[in-house]
Design an enzyme around this catalytic site. Structure first.
Site, PDB file in Angstrom:
ATOM      1  N   ASP A 210      -3.151  -4.855   6.056  1.00 35.24           N
ATOM      2  CA  ASP A 210      -2.143  -4.925   4.996  1.00 35.24           C
ATOM      3  C   ASP A 210      -1.680  -3.512   4.668  1.00 35.24           C
ATOM      4  O   ASP A 210      -2.183  -2.529   5.210  1.00 35.24           O
ATOM      5  CB  ASP A 210      -2.741  -5.584   3.746  1.00 35.24           C
ATOM      6  CG  ASP A 210      -3.933  -4.807   3.209  1.00 35.24           C
ATOM      7  OD1 ASP A 210      -3.721  -3.902   2.387  1.00 35.24           O
ATOM      8  OD2 ASP A 210      -5.076  -5.084   3.631  1.00 35.24           O
ATOM      9  N   ASP A 212      -1.916  -2.160   1.570  1.00 33.60           N
ATOM     10  CA  ASP A 212      -2.456  -1.872   0.250  1.00 33.60           C
ATOM     11  C   ASP A 212      -1.403  -2.297  -0.776  1.00 33.60           C
ATOM     12  O   ASP A 212      -0.752  -3.322  -0.596  1.00 33.60           O
ATOM     13  CB  ASP A 212      -2.856  -0.389   0.134  1.00 33.60           C
ATOM     14  CG  ASP A 212      -3.894  -0.163  -0.968  1.00 33.60           C
ATOM     15  OD1 ASP A 212      -4.913  -0.874  -0.967  1.00 33.60           O
ATOM     16  OD2 ASP A 212      -3.681   0.711  -1.808  1.00 33.60           O
TER      17      ASP A 212
END
Length: 291
Positions: A210, A212
């Site tokens: 991802d 973050d």
């Protein structure tokens, strides 16, 4: 020459080594407590292998409760010479996209609730972690990943946070913009420091799941999204691991970067002042220099 023994410490999503021959799970006692789980051992292409699920099978340990000292001590007792950490991370860089791998070479340690050294009162030592990962082992991981067709980035800085919560937006922006971190995770510290104290070469392969929380187009971290990306990364990671034995070989010369001699001048406590109980406790980690 000594026998190569490669240990894979698997993080979220990684729980096995494909094609392992004579595979068996075994318990290893450690004076530093009980490891995360039993350790799977066997051989792969003629090279000794070990696999330790960092969070335990079924993911029973949080990043804080992982028994890092027991894990590294147990691997040392088995004869492990090289540790490859495989773990999930968030990315602070647009080009380090979900599904990519990052070969980490530096850490910023923001953890605060973990035991970070094998040494202490009665037996004091200071090792250098200026360069906390092994370039030789990192080279092998990069080659194995590229051979597997993985989009891999070399030389990233890993921000280790305590967790278990993900970053606030303000923290995420600070780590990315002010501190220059590339990826963020919760488990490679103090693991890398302990591997250095135990004189075991250590490489960190960070699997991006991802962005973050800093990325304006992605918003907050979504666990459902992370798990979906994890599954794809896990398949890639197993393919990478399968290529490591051929690259590292069964016979191992001393590390050209000195990882396996990190304690050479690190112990400061005079021999006559060393606590016998500490000497015994460190028989595996520091036995080479303690005699």
């Amino acid at each position: 020459m000594t026998d190569t023994m490669i240990a894979i410490i698997g993080g979220s999503g990684i729980y096995e080594i494909d094609g392992l021959e004579d595979a068996k799970w075994q318990s290893v006692d450690s004076p530093f407590g009980t490891p995360s789980d039993q350790i799977l051992t066997g051989t792969l292409d003629g090279v000794k292998m070990a696999f330790l699920p960092r969070h335990g099978r079924g993911h029973v340990h949080s990043p804080t409760s992982v028994p890092y000292r027991a894990n590294i001590d147990a691997l040392k007792r088995l004869g492990v010479t090289d540790i490859v950490s495989v773990s999930a991370v968030g990315s602070f860089r647009e080009e380090m996209a979900p599904g990519d791998f990052v070969i980490v070479d530096q850490f910023i340690d923001r953890t605060f609730a973990r035991e970070k050294s094998f040494f202490g009162p009665g037996l004091v030592a200071h090792v250098s972690v200026a360069h906390p990962t092994c370039p030789r082992l990192s080279d092998a991981c990069e080659t194995a990943a590229r051979d597997q067709g993985i989009n891999v980035h070399r030389d990233g800085t890993y921000l280790a946070m305590e967790g278990p919560q993900f970053s606030t937006l303000a923290e995420s922006k600070m780590y990315r913009e002010s501190w220059g971190a590339d990826v963020i995770g919760m488990t490679n510290m103090p693991e890398a420091k302990l591997a250095r104290e135990a004189e075991i070469c250590y490489a960190s392969v960070a699997m991006v799941t991802d962005y973050d929380s800093w990325h304006p187009d992605h918003g907050e971290v979504d666990v459902t999204q992370i798990i979906a990306t994890l599954m794809g990364n896990a398949d890639k990671a197993r393919g990478m691991v399968a290529r490591l034995p051929a690259l590292l070989g069964a016979d191992r010369a001393p590390c050209s970067y000195g990882c396996d001699r990190a304690l050479e001048h690190a112990i400061l406590t005079a021999p006559e002042k060393r606590d016998p109980a500490m000497v015994e406790k460190l028989s595996a980690v520091a036995g080479r220099v303690l005699g």
